[in-house]
Design a protein around this motif. Structure first.
Motif, PDB file in Angstrom:
ATOM      1  N   ARG A   1       6.357  -5.444  -9.844  1.00  0.00           N
ATOM      2  CA  ARG A   1       6.421  -4.883  -8.497  1.00  0.00           C
ATOM      3  C   ARG A   1       5.067  -5.079  -7.844  1.00  0.00           C
ATOM      4  O   ARG A   1       4.033  -4.972  -8.504  1.00  0.00           O
TER       5      ARG A   1
ATOM      6  N   TYR B   1       3.030  -3.734  -4.341  1.00  0.00           N
ATOM      7  CA  TYR B   1       2.945  -2.982  -3.093  1.00  0.00           C
ATOM      8  C   TYR B   1       1.484  -2.949  -2.668  1.00  0.00           C
ATOM      9  O   TYR B   1       0.650  -2.314  -3.330  1.00  0.00           O
ATOM     10  N   ASN B   2       1.175  -3.658  -1.621  1.00  0.00           N
ATOM     11  CA  ASN B   2      -0.198  -3.757  -1.110  1.00  0.00           C
ATOM     12  C   ASN B   2      -1.168  -4.182  -2.206  1.00  0.00           C
ATOM     13  O   ASN B   2      -2.192  -3.545  -2.439  1.00  0.00           O
ATOM     14  N   GLU B   3      -0.825  -5.285  -2.859  1.00  0.00           N
ATOM     15  CA  GLU B   3      -1.630  -5.808  -3.968  1.00  0.00           C
ATOM     16  C   GLU B   3      -2.279  -7.143  -3.637  1.00  0.00           C
ATOM     17  O   GLU B   3      -2.564  -7.942  -4.534  1.00  0.00           O
TER      18      GLU B   3
ATOM     19  N   ASN C   1       8.194  -7.758  -3.913  1.00  0.00           N
ATOM     20  CA  ASN C   1       7.284  -7.203  -2.922  1.00  0.00           C
ATOM     21  C   ASN C   1       7.964  -5.979  -2.312  1.00  0.00           C
ATOM     22  O   ASN C   1       8.958  -6.088  -1.603  1.00  0.00           O
ATOM     23  N   ASP C   2       7.440  -4.833  -2.624  1.00  0.00           N
ATOM     24  CA  ASP C   2       8.029  -3.558  -2.198  1.00  0.00           C
ATOM     25  C   ASP C   2       7.639  -3.163  -0.775  1.00  0.00           C
ATOM     26  O   ASP C   2       7.285  -2.022  -0.513  1.00  0.00           O
ATOM     27  N   GLY C   3       7.659  -4.100   0.149  1.00  0.00           N
ATOM     28  CA  GLY C   3       7.389  -3.780   1.545  1.00  0.00           C
ATOM     29  C   GLY C   3       5.918  -3.634   1.876  1.00  0.00           C
ATOM     30  O   GLY C   3       5.550  -2.802   2.712  1.00  0.00           O
ATOM     31  N   SER C   4       5.099  -4.427   1.256  1.00  0.00           N
ATOM     32  CA  SER C   4       3.656  -4.346   1.493  1.00  0.00           C
ATOM     33  C   SER C   4       3.313  -4.529   2.964  1.00  0.00           C
ATOM     34  O   SER C   4       3.933  -5.328   3.666  1.00  0.00           O
ATOM     35  N   SER C   5       2.293  -3.804   3.401  1.00  0.00           N
ATOM     36  CA  SER C   5       1.818  -3.947   4.778  1.00  0.00           C
ATOM     37  C   SER C   5       0.517  -4.743   4.846  1.00  0.00           C
ATOM     38  O   SER C   5      -0.005  -4.967   5.939  1.00  0.00           O
TER      39      SER C   5
ATOM     40  N   THR D   1      -0.049  -9.228   0.939  1.00  0.00           N
ATOM     41  CA  THR D   1       0.599  -9.548  -0.335  1.00  0.00           C
ATOM     42  C   THR D   1       1.591 -10.698  -0.179  1.00  0.00           C
ATOM     43  O   THR D   1       1.598 -11.629  -0.981  1.00  0.00           O
TER      44      THR D   1
END
Length: 64
Positions: A16, A18-20, A43-47, A50
């Motif tokens: 997973r 997230y913002n990584e 990608n869990d919806g990164s802002s 990523t």
């Protein structure tokens, strides 16, 4: 114990993200350089960036 590429092809990394953006590229590089070739990243919806990093790595390792 893993011996040779054939055994490494048995494994799939599922991660997973997230913002990584700052670290996911290095993690992918490390996995590939250890001889593994199957990675699935969600990608869990990164802002952050990523998605862009993942797209760049996908292009770099298009044969993986």
């Amino acid at each position: 114990m893993l011996h040779g590429k054939a055994n490494k092809d048995q494994y799939v990394f599922l991660m997973r993200a997230y913002n990584e953006a700052e670290s996911v590229g290095d993690v992918i590089d490390a996995i590939i350089h250890k001889g593994f070739s199957k990675i699935v990243i969600v990608n869990d919806g990164s802002s952050d960036a990523t998605k862009a990093v993942l797209e760049k790595k996908k292009a770099t390792y298009h044969d993986k």
